[in-house]
Scaffold this active site. Structure first.
Site, PDB file in Angstrom:
ATOM      1  N   ASP A  60      14.221  17.762 -59.206  1.00  0.00           N
ATOM      2  CA  ASP A  60      14.474  17.598 -57.780  1.00  0.00           C
ATOM      3  C   ASP A  60      15.637  16.640 -57.545  1.00  0.00           C
ATOM      4  O   ASP A  60      16.058  16.423 -56.409  1.00  0.00           O
ATOM      5  CB  ASP A  60      13.216  17.164 -57.018  1.00  0.00           C
ATOM      6  N   SER A  61      16.196  16.120 -58.633  1.00  0.00           N
ATOM      7  CA  SER A  61      17.447  15.361 -58.566  1.00  0.00           C
ATOM      8  C   SER A  61      18.568  16.217 -57.995  1.00  0.00           C
ATOM      9  O   SER A  61      19.611  15.694 -57.587  1.00  0.00           O
ATOM     10  CB  SER A  61      17.844  14.864 -59.963  1.00  0.00           C
ATOM     11  N   ASP A  72      10.607  20.863 -61.354  1.00  0.00           N
ATOM     12  CA  ASP A  72       9.971  19.783 -60.594  1.00  0.00           C
ATOM     13  C   ASP A  72       9.273  20.323 -59.359  1.00  0.00           C
ATOM     14  O   ASP A  72       9.790  21.216 -58.671  1.00  0.00           O
ATOM     15  CB  ASP A  72      11.032  18.770 -60.131  1.00  0.00           C
ATOM     16  N   LYS A  77       6.648  20.078 -63.379  1.00  0.00           N
ATOM     17  CA  LYS A  77       6.534  18.633 -63.546  1.00  0.00           C
ATOM     18  C   LYS A  77       6.198  18.022 -62.197  1.00  0.00           C
ATOM     19  O   LYS A  77       6.758  18.427 -61.171  1.00  0.00           O
ATOM     20  CB  LYS A  77       7.835  18.021 -64.078  1.00  0.00           C
ATOM     21  N   GLU A 122       5.038  14.066 -60.260  1.00  0.00           N
ATOM     22  CA  GLU A 122       5.074  12.620 -60.404  1.00  0.00           C
ATOM     23  C   GLU A 122       3.726  12.000 -60.088  1.00  0.00           C
ATOM     24  O   GLU A 122       3.010  12.463 -59.195  1.00  0.00           O
ATOM     25  CB  GLU A 122       6.152  12.024 -59.491  1.00  0.00           C
ATOM     26  N   GLU A 155       9.820   7.019 -67.136  1.00  0.00           N
ATOM     27  CA  GLU A 155      11.106   6.649 -66.532  1.00  0.00           C
ATOM     28  C   GLU A 155      11.175   5.164 -66.213  1.00  0.00           C
ATOM     29  O   GLU A 155      10.278   4.600 -65.581  1.00  0.00           O
ATOM     30  CB  GLU A 155      11.371   7.451 -65.254  1.00  0.00           C
TER      31      GLU A 155
END
Length: 279
Positions: A44-45, A83, A113, A115, A182
């Site tokens: 999602d970057s 993501d 993925k 978070e 991270e």
């Protein structure tokens, strides 16, 4: 050889480091795949690198599905992880499973993925029970940047370090096949890697992890809005691109481009007839 959940697990067991890079489109995915990178992350970057947002929070499911599908068409051997964007899985377990399924079915990802640690274990368990592999993401979680007060290293005190270790154990127990660490201290990441059975992927977490991931814009010097300490430039592609753009501009203005070798021919007799008729 095509990367799978099983081959990635075997790499951890054999001490063979796992390589991961982001990609958001077909052309770059093909290049990364040809380089033999094990895993491509459609992060999602892309909200920052591709869409120009200040952070990842505005990214939508439609954004992620669109870019994941592009990457999947270009990746032949690399394992593709997508993501889950902000608020696509936090609202309920049902939403988490449904949206994860869309990334697999419509985006053709191999895994998703998300978070969070213990707080999202219920979602991880439900998604894996739906036969969708899950990569967890703990430590600095960019979708929580407002709660963290910015992009800051996590786990530097005893309380927070212990919480990250517990999060790692929790996501493994919930069924995650891999976990991203991270922006945590190197020794803490090494400890987590030692105690987990599943692979760890570091980004700003030192060399003790089972593998590493970087945003390709960062490692090629193409994104300069933010430069984390852990980023290394493996090429100055951004600088080279700017030089090429300037050269193109100058040659077009000076009429040096396109030259004869860049053009197509037509018989003079045809042109003579056209000139007679239209001029």
């Amino acid at each position: 050889m095509k990367s799978t959940v099983l081959t990635l697990q075997k790499q951890k067991e054999e001490g063979n480091k796992i390589t991961m890079l982001t990609a958001y489109d077909y052309s770059v995915a093909k290049l990364i795949d040809a380089a033999g990178i094990d895993v491509i992350l459609v992060g999602d970057s892309l909200g920052m690198t591709m869409l120009g947002y200040e952070d990842t929070l505005p990214v939508t499911m439609e954004d992620m599905i669109h870019h994941t599908a592009c990457v999947s068409r270009g990746a032949k051997d690399a394992f593709v992880i997508a993501d889950m964007p902000f608020m696509s899985y936090q609202t309920s377990v049902r939403d988490a499973v449904y949206n994860a399924g869309r990334l697999i079915k419509e985006g053709h990802a191999h895994a998703i993925k998300l978070e969070g640690g213990a707080s999202v274990c219920e979602q991880i368990k439900a998604i894996t029970e739906a036969s969708i592999p899950v990569c967890a993401h703990i430590g600095l979680t960019p979708q929580s940047t407002n709660a963290f007060g910015g992009f800051k290293v996590q786990g530097k005190n005893m309380q927070r370090a212990k919480q990250i270790v517990e999060d790692a154990l929790s996501v493994q127990e919930a069924g995650a096949f891999m976990v991203t660490l991270e922006c945590i201290p190197e020794k803490l990441a090494s400890l987590i890697t030692d105690i987990l059975d599943i692979p760890t992927i570091g980004i700003g977490a030192g060399n003790g992890c089972d593998g590493q991931v970087l945003v390709y814009h960062d490692m090629l010097g193409m994104f300069t809005d933010l430069k984390p300490k852990f980023v290394k430039h493996f090429g100055n592609i951004g600088e080279e691109m700017t030089k090429a753009f300037v050269s193109y501009r100058d040659e077009v203005k000076s009429k040096a481009y396109p030259a004869t070798e860049h053009t197509f021919k037509i018989e003079d007799e045809i042109m003579e007839e056209l000139y007679k008729e239209y001029r």
